[in-house]
Design an enzyme around this catalytic site. Structure first.
Site, short mmCIF file in Angstrom:
data_model
loop_
_atom_site.label_atom_id
_atom_site.label_comp_id
_atom_site.label_asym_id
_atom_site.label_seq_id
_atom_site.Cartn_x
_atom_site.Cartn_y
_atom_site.Cartn_z
N LYS A 185 -8.17 -11.21 -8.63
CA LYS A 185 -9.58 -11.33 -7.72
C LYS A 185 -10.34 -10.26 -7.87
CE LYS A 185 -8.28 -9.81 -3.15
NZ LYS A 185 -9.12 -9.56 -1.91
N LYS A 200 0.71 -1.34 0.09
CA LYS A 200 -0.25 0.00 -0.17
C LYS A 200 0.62 1.22 0.04
CE LYS A 200 -4.33 -1.64 1.87
NZ LYS A 200 -5.37 -1.51 2.95
N LYS A 257 -13.15 -4.70 -4.48
CA LYS A 257 -14.04 -3.70 -4.21
C LYS A 257 -13.32 -2.50 -4.80
CE LYS A 257 -15.39 -4.60 0.52
NZ LYS A 257 -13.98 -4.21 1.28
P1 ATP Z 1 -10.20 -4.29 -1.31
O1 ATP Z 1 -10.30 -4.07 -2.79
O2 ATP Z 1 -10.79 -2.93 -0.82
O3 ATP Z 1 -8.96 -4.70 -0.79
P2 ATP Z 1 -11.66 -6.31 -1.11
O4 ATP Z 1 -12.93 -6.72 -2.19
O5 ATP Z 1 -10.64 -7.19 -1.80
O6 ATP Z 1 -11.45 -5.08 -0.89
P3 ATP Z 1 -11.64 -7.13 1.60
O7 ATP Z 1 -12.36 -5.92 2.38
O8 ATP Z 1 -10.08 -6.91 1.53
O9 ATP Z 1 -12.09 -7.09 0.19
O10 ATP Z 1 -12.03 -8.33 2.05
C1 ATP Z 1 -12.89 -8.75 2.77
C2 ATP Z 1 -13.37 -10.20 3.03
O11 ATP Z 1 -13.84 -10.69 1.53
C3 ATP Z 1 -12.02 -10.96 3.12
O12 ATP Z 1 -12.46 -11.99 4.12
C4 ATP Z 1 -11.67 -11.48 1.79
O13 ATP Z 1 -10.93 -12.80 1.97
C5 ATP Z 1 -12.91 -11.82 1.24
N1 ATP Z 1 -12.78 -11.44 -0.25
C6 ATP Z 1 -12.52 -10.30 -1.15
N2 ATP Z 1 -12.28 -10.57 -2.30
C7 ATP Z 1 -12.69 -11.70 -2.37
C8 ATP Z 1 -12.66 -12.59 -3.58
N3 ATP Z 1 -12.55 -11.81 -4.77
N4 ATP Z 1 -12.97 -13.79 -3.54
C9 ATP Z 1 -13.29 -14.33 -2.34
N5 ATP Z 1 -13.21 -13.91 -1.21
C10 ATP Z 1 -12.79 -12.44 -1.06
#
Ligand code: ATP
Ligand code: LTN
Length: 335
Positions: free
Chosen positions: A198, A115, A201
């Site tokens: 993956k 980050k 968000k």
């Molecule tokens: P950001 O992009 O803001 O990091 P994110 O969508 O990657 O957000 P997180 O807030 O990091 O999501 O993760 C929240 C939860 O969702 C965690 O438990 C993470 O393992 C799960 N998660 C996030 N993205 C995925 C995905 N593509 N597939 C499965 N699980 C996910």
């Protein structure tokens, strides 16, 4: 009967809507775990502000995240579901943990390095640097033993274990030892337009992200427009067919079917039928979740009341741990 093991997990309120990756990779499993565990789920707004946030949007996204947790099946009467900033013990314990964390140790956290590299070293804040000690405080305040997280958070749970050990050795047994509960690779969902990354968000383009709060017609359109691979065979093969394999994973989880039986059903049928049926499954799963979330958001006062009650329950546990910690390190109690 022995008490259920304590579980803690959290998610940042970093978007208006969660996506189906968050649902499959986290919420669905949390929902199952809340019956076997004494589960505490936290919306980690203090973690969210370690990168710049728009204040009005953060407040709204915090409510929206809570509504989606509940709509997806986290029951605030069974689990404890609360907002991190409502329980002051989190930053208070984090401060104490900061004093036993090595500067070098914190510098080795890969999430911080990633980050900070993205923002430029000068723009990265001390808060971002201290993200992992706040996360350790989240877990240790409740003496959680089970911590379901994605692979990317494993290093933070390892640090939490190191800090718990260090504190216990230096000041006497205080904290339970948490274990990471790493999600299986089959629960990882990839971007529908870019199956090499993956679903996230914070993706640059959201055309391959299926949001829980998307209208059903938009969801169906996104599924039908998902990139598939060369050929027309519906077969699970991550290396050769990452797009189709991702869709098979989503189908299997949401319809509670095996991948093999889906492959057999679509043998000789091509991608069109497969995607049409998958779109139906995805819409059928999420239309009620979306409707329930919007209903909850229609009455923010009631939602806030539920969150406040849950925060009081969390604080009752956290305050006891914090008082012990303050005492052990020698802070003079206020009489
Ligand atoms: P950001 O992009 O803001 O990091 P994110 O969508 O990657 O957000 P997180 O807030 O990091 O999501 O993760 C929240 C939860 O969702 C965690 O438990 C993470 O393992 C799960 N998660 C996030 N993205 C995925 C995905 N593509 N597939 C499965 N699980 C996910
Ligand atoms: N860093 C985690 C969110 C998080 C968390 C926690 C997870 C904050 N505190 C405590 C488990 C336990 C993430 O970004 N997914």
């Amino acid at each position: 009967m022995s008490p259920k093991p304590r579980l803690f997990s959290g998610m940042q309120p970093s978007a208006e809507s969660l996506h189906i990756g968050n649902y499959i990779g986290a919420l669905l499993q949390w929902k199952e775990l809340q019956t076997s565990h004494d589960a505490i789920f936290c919306i980690v707004d203090l973690h969210a502000i370690t990168v710049a946030q728009d204040p009005a949007a953060l407040r709204e996204n915090t409510r929206r995240t809570a509504a989606q947790y509940i709509a997806a099946g986290i029951d605030p009467q069974v689990s404890t579901l609360f907002v991190q900033s409502h329980v002051a013990a989190h930053p208070q314990l984090a401060w104490v943990l900061n004093t036993i964390t090595g500067f070098g140790e914190a510098s080795r956290m890969t999430q911080f390095k990633d980050k900070a590299a993205k923002q430029g070293a000068d723009a990265a804040s001390v808060g971002l640097f201290a993200y992992p000690t706040l996360m350790a405080a989240d877990i240790l305040l409740y003496n959680a033993v089970a911590v379901p997280v994605g692979d990317d958070q494993k290093q933070h749970v390892e640090l939490t274990r190191d800090l718990a050990n260090r504190f216990n050795t230096r000041f006497g047994p205080t904290f339970a030892m948490p274990e990471p509960m790493i999600l299986t690779e089959t629960a990882r969902i990839y971007d529908l337009q870019n199956p090499g990354s993956k679903m996230s968000k914070s993706a640059e383009s959201t055309s391959g992200v299926v949001w829980l709060l998307d209208e059903p017609s938009v969801t169906a359109k996104k599924i039908k427009a998902a990139v598939t691979d060369a050929g027309r065979e519906v077969r699970y093969d991550v290396a050769e067919k990452p797009g189709v394999s991702n869709l098979l994973t989503i189908f299997a989880v949401l319809a509670d079917r095996s991948i093999a039986s889906l492959e057999a059903d679509y043998d000789g049928k091509g991608y069109g039928d497969f995607k049409t049926d998958l779109a139906e499954v995805v819409v059928a799963t999420f239309a009620p979740v979306r409707a329930r979330a919007l209903e909850l958001l229609d009455d923010p006062a009631e939602l806030d009341r539920v969150l406040a009650g849950n925060a009081d329950r969390a604080a009752a546990i956290a305050d006891v741990t914090l008082a012990t910690v303050y005492d052990r390190v020698g802070l003079l109690p206020k009489r």
